[in-house]
Each structure stands twice: as C-alpha cells, then as structure tokens.
Design an enzyme around this catalytic site. Structure first.
Site, PDB file in Angstrom:
ATOM      1  N   CYS A   1       0.823  -1.198   0.000  1.00  0.00           N
ATOM      2  CA  CYS A   1       0.000   0.000   0.000  1.00  0.00           C
ATOM      3  C   CYS A   1       0.870   1.266   0.000  1.00  0.00           C
ATOM      4  CB  CYS A   1      -0.986  -0.035   1.166  1.00  0.00           C
ATOM      5  SG  CYS A   1      -2.438   0.978   0.846  1.00  0.00           S
TER       6      CYS A   1
ATOM      7  N   HIS B   1      -3.464  -4.963   0.343  1.00  0.00           N
ATOM      8  CA  HIS B   1      -2.794  -5.533   1.517  1.00  0.00           C
ATOM      9  C   HIS B   1      -2.907  -7.051   1.490  1.00  0.00           C
ATOM     10  CE1 HIS B   1      -2.280  -1.788   3.906  1.00  0.00           C
ATOM     11  NE2 HIS B   1      -3.339  -1.389   3.220  1.00  0.00           N
TER      12      HIS B   1
ATOM     13  N   GLU C   1      -1.429  -9.160   3.156  1.00  0.00           N
ATOM     14  CA  GLU C   1      -1.256  -9.772   4.484  1.00  0.00           C
ATOM     15  C   GLU C   1      -2.581 -10.201   5.114  1.00  0.00           C
ATOM     16  OE1 GLU C   1      -0.677  -6.614   3.704  1.00  0.00           O
ATOM     17  OE2 GLU C   1      -1.057  -5.200   5.335  1.00  0.00           O
TER      18      GLU C   1
HETATM   19  N1  GLN Z   1      -2.006   6.752   3.030  1.00  0.00           N
HETATM   20  C1  GLN Z   1      -2.105   6.065   1.786  1.00  0.00           C
HETATM   21  C2  GLN Z   1      -3.485   6.217   1.165  1.00  0.00           C
HETATM   22  O1  GLN Z   1      -4.396   6.635   1.812  1.00  0.00           O
HETATM   23  C3  GLN Z   1      -1.758   4.589   1.970  1.00  0.00           C
HETATM   24  C4  GLN Z   1      -2.726   3.866   2.827  1.00  0.00           C
HETATM   25  C5  GLN Z   1      -2.186   2.559   3.355  1.00  0.00           C
HETATM   26  O2  GLN Z   1      -0.997   2.293   3.279  1.00  0.00           O
HETATM   27  N2  GLN Z   1      -3.047   1.717   3.900  1.00  0.00           N
HETATM   28  O3  GLN Z   1      -3.673   5.917   0.016  1.00  0.00           O
END
Ligand code: GLN
Length: 525
Positions: free
Chosen positions: A379, A502, A504
C-alpha cells in the site's frame, strides 16, 4: 446453533482473542464449522478511525469492514472470511437503537439499556451467527469483567443463556494465575474475577488459566473448588513458543472433549491439518532477517498481520523469519545509517498514513532497489516505491504524493471520488477488489492466475498522468483495476514487488500469501 462465550478477568492483554480463536480451531478440527464474533465495548462505530498506538492494527475484512485485530486471529486460526457484522461495538448498537427510537419503532416506550440495548445485542449475535450457517459461534466479549462498558453485553449473554437450551451455550472465562516471589501459583485473582462474573449471573463452564508455566494439578483443584467447575474444566494455558501452538495445547488439556460434552456434540470428523502445520513448524531449520521499515516500530501489534503473513511464508520454506521493526525516522535523522540495512535478506515497507517517516522509508526503498535486496511494498509501500522511482530514475525531482506534500509532480494523487468526503468512516477504498494481471509478469507468476482478489484500504493512488513516463524507465504496473494501478514491480531485480492492496490480510497458516511467499523465497536466495 451452539454458542461459546469467552469472557476475561483479572487484566487485559491475557490473550483472550488467541484463546477464543484456539477454542474455535480445536472444534473445527473435529469437523464442525465454526464462526466467531468479537464484541468491543467501546463507543467507536468501528476501528477505522482508531490509532494503531492505542489499539494495534486495524484489520480489514473482505466487505471493507475496519475491525479489531482479533478478527484477524479468527480468520487465520479458523481459515474463514468474516464480515463487518462480526464486530459488534457499543457504538453500532446504540446507533441502531437511537435510529429506531427516532423512527418511533418503540411505540412511545421509555428506551432503556434493559431490554432495548440488550435485545439489540442478542438480535445482532443471533442474526450474524445464523447467517453463516455455522455449527458453533464463538463470541468473545472484549474488556474485562467488571468494566462499566461491558455490562450491557454481559447482561445480554446472560439472557441468552436462559433463553437458549442449556446444551447450546457454554461460558469460558480466561484468567491469570500469577506466580508469587517464591514461584508459587496464585489462584486468588481467578477466584475474585469468577466471583465478579457470578455476581452478574454468569457461571463459567470452563476456566482457561493463563500462566507463565504449566498450571499444576493442585492449582487446578483449588480453582475448581472455589469457582465451582470440575477440575478437568480448568485448562492450563501456559506461555507457548508461538500462538499457533495454543490450539494443540488446549486439545492436550482436553478442552475440546469437555466442551463437546457440555454442548452435547459428537465429533463429525478428525482433521490433521493443524498437526501438519505443527510438524512443519518443528521442521524449521533456517533463518532469515527481514527489516520492516515503519512508523510504529516499537509496537509489534500495529503490524500483526504482516508479522503473521511473514511467518506463514516462512513455515512453508522451513525458515524462521527474524523481523527487525525499524523506525523510518531514524534514517531521516541520520541518512548515513541507511547502510545498516545491509544485514537484511529482505526489506519490507508496510502501509501507513501521514507524512511522518515517509522520507526515511523512501531512503530504504532506494537502498533495496539499488542494492538488489528483495523488496516488498504494501500500500503506502507501493506508493513510496513509485515516488522513489519517479524522483531518482525518471528525474521528476520533488515527485511526491499529494497526501504528503505540495508538489509539482503528484505521482500519487487522491482518488477523484474521494475529494469531497467529510465522514472519516468509510471515505476510503476498502475491502475486496479485483486486479487484472499482465501475463508473464512477476505478479501473474507468483499468483498463478490472471485475476486476483485482495483487500484494500487507501485513499490515494498512482496518478495515471505519469504512468507511461515511469514505465518507460522500467518500473512496470502489472496489475490493474480499470484505470487504477494495483501492482508495481521491477523486472530484472532480484525481487521488487509492491501492491496497492494488503495481501497480508488473506494470508493463512498453511496457505501463505503469494507475494509474501515469493518475497521470503527471494530473501532465502
Ligand atoms: N495513506 C495512503 C493512502 O491513503 C496509503 C494507505 C495505506 O498504506 N493503507 O492511500
């Protein structure tokens, strides 16, 4: 439906969630289908707005629910997928009751905790449990018996106990058996917390006693006598080397037999999947070191799913993963210390929000890219990889994300539909989305397919304006959802893979997540 209600006494942080998940697992091993509900007595609607400093990781479900990390434990131990209704909070319950009151559903009555709040709680529990079609529903009541916040929930499960058949509800109470200075096992805290529980009209059927060492038979007899349970219903839950040993421990203590007897269940089948996992864990003969460069470096709980996903991949490769949680700000303060990354077989940058530590993470990604060290970006870890590449390879000097700075080159930008959102809950792209993969890419090779489904939690994304410029220099976007970039990878590198999603959250013991497995394999060399 059989309900197993797990409460906790003495203090928080005893591992009630792991206990609940483990009880579910030993019954799943007997052929039952098991689901789970977590009750969180806080007033927040969900965990979405909560700081990882206070509550650890926010776990994301397939339907986009942002929930307590215990639901992650249930999913991993039980190999199931849950939905947001499986996390009941005071906030959700009151919100519904107040909405009903405004609609006039209560026909002029005074709306009260008993029966209106408790009815709402029972209704939610029964509805969620029934919807899954499971044989057994584990209900973990968060907090500690005696907390003001948990009172309505304990009252609700008390009522359920008298409304359901005797053989359909079992109570398990998790307590602590501390050792005194002489090393003697003390039962008084357990006695007191069971007394507290009984004053609320709840009698435990089994007591899980957490202890540094195995709980002695004498201690068990004493607890049994004072708390009015059979001695075999007092289970020693001593510290285990790894959380995945806990179900095996409880099975050995006879808890599944005892609970099946109480619930009048006969085993449907016998699964050895969990034993196979234990055997694989016992066969581990290698070790690698992974540096996770993050913001909450001192708080393992903030990255619990990453920790577990690395472990799952490690077990598959018979390899222990030694994780160092590295504070990204350290690299900002002392950029020359970036060379300390050389001791790692792999570098991982997890998700995150806000600017703190991001420049340090970018330095770490640059190091991984230039030194051919396996890199996994999740992410924010993908967004920063794109920024690093745009700055240092494409030559867009101050490229950045519009979340993090004002910039001439917003290579990461706001999702167009998110620009005017005010409600902090649900303003993100959350939960399951597909990504189409390019044939022949690292992504398609490690996933073994051309369309994947993974969970998301983000507001920002790769700005389509810069894609061709970036790709021309070698960083490839090999997974897409429509115009959205889901994966960025670097061909020719030992392993450089990053995703907007994600992975994970879908990793399971025995079924490691493909990117984690590929990362660990690359790190092993
Ligand atoms: N802050 C970034 C976004 O809002 C990444 C979010 C995250 O890593 N879960 O896109």
């Amino acid at each position: 439906m059989k309900y197993i209600i797990v409460t906790g006494g003495v203090m928080s942080g005893l591992g009630k969630g792991i206990t609940a998940a483990s009880i579910g697992r030993i019954l799943k091993n007997k052929g039952f289908s098991v689901t789970a509900i977590k009750i969180d007595p806080y007033i927040n609607i969900d965990a979405g707005t909560m700081s990882p400093y206070q509550h650890g990781e926010v776990f994301v479900l397939k339907d986009g629910g942002e929930v307590d990390l215990d639901l992650g434990n249930y999913e991993r131990f039980l190999d199931i997928e849950l939905t947001r209704e499986h996390n009941i909070t005071t906030g959700k319950v009151y919100q519904t009751v107040i909405e009903k009151e405004r609609r006039g559903d209560y026909l002029g009555k005074t709306v009260q905790i008993i029966p209106h709040i408790t009815n709402e709680i029972k209704e939610r529990i029964r509805k969620v449990a029934a919807k899954t079609g499971a044989d057994i529903c584990i209900i973990e009541v968060g907090g500690t018996v005696g907390d003001i916040e948990s009172m309505p929930f304990l009252e609700a499960v008390r009522q359920m106990h008298s409304e359901e058949k005797e053989e359909d509800v079992a109570f398990v109470h998790v307590t602590l058996v501390p050792l005194d200075t002489q090393g003697e096992q003390k039962t008084k805290p357990t006695q007191h917390s069971v007394k507290e529980l009984r004053s609320l009209g709840l009698q435990p059927d089994a007591i899980v006693a957490r202890c540094k060492e195995p709980v002695l038979d004498d201690t068990k007899s004493k607890i049994a006598l004072f708390c009015d349970v059979p001695a075999r219903a007092v289970v020693s839950a001593h510290d285990a080397r790894d959380i995945y040993y806990v179900p095996t421990l409880m099975e050995k203590e006879g808890l599944s037999d005892y609970l099946m007897e109480k619930l009048k269940l006969t085993p449907k089948s016998e699964s050895h999947e969990w034993d196979d996992l234990m055997n694989k864990m016992a066969a581990i003969d290698k070790e690698i070191r992974v540096g996770v460069v993050g913001k909450y470096a001192h708080l393992g709980d903030s990255y619990i799913s990453i920790n577990e996903a690395l472990k799952h991949a490690g077990i598959e490769c018979r390899c222990r993963i030694k994780i160092d949680w590295i504070d990204a700000e350290e690299f900002e303060r002392k950029p020359e210390t970036i060379d300390t990354l050389q001791k790692y077989n792999g570098i991982l940058v997890p998700g995150g929000f806000g600017v703190r530590g991001t420049e340090g993470k970018i330095l770490a990604i640059k190091y991984a890219r230039e030194h051919n060290v396996p890199y996994l970006g999740l992410c924010l870890g993908m967004q920063l990889a794109v920024i690093e590449f745009a700055r240092n390879v494409v030559g867009l000097k101050d490229a950045n994300s519009s979340e993090l700075a004002k910039t001439e080159y917003p290579v990461i930008d706001l999702l167009p539909e998110q620009e005017n959102v005010k409600d902090m809950g649900g303003s993100m792209r959350l939960g399951n989305y597909e990504a189409d993969l390019i044939d022949g890419s690292i992504a398609s090779r490690i996933y073994g397919c051309l369309t994947l489904v993974e969970r998301h939690r983000h507001r920002y994304e790769v700005n389509p304006k810069y894609i061709s410029q970036i790709e021309a220099k070698g960083l490839k976007f090999t997974g897409k959802n429509d115009h959205r970039m889901e994966i960025a990878e670097l061909p020719g590198h030992k392993f450089f893979f990053s995703s907007q999603f994600h992975p994970e959250f879908r990793s399971r013991p025995g079924k490691p997540s493909p990117p984690f497995l590929a990362f660990v394999k690359a790190a092993l060399g």
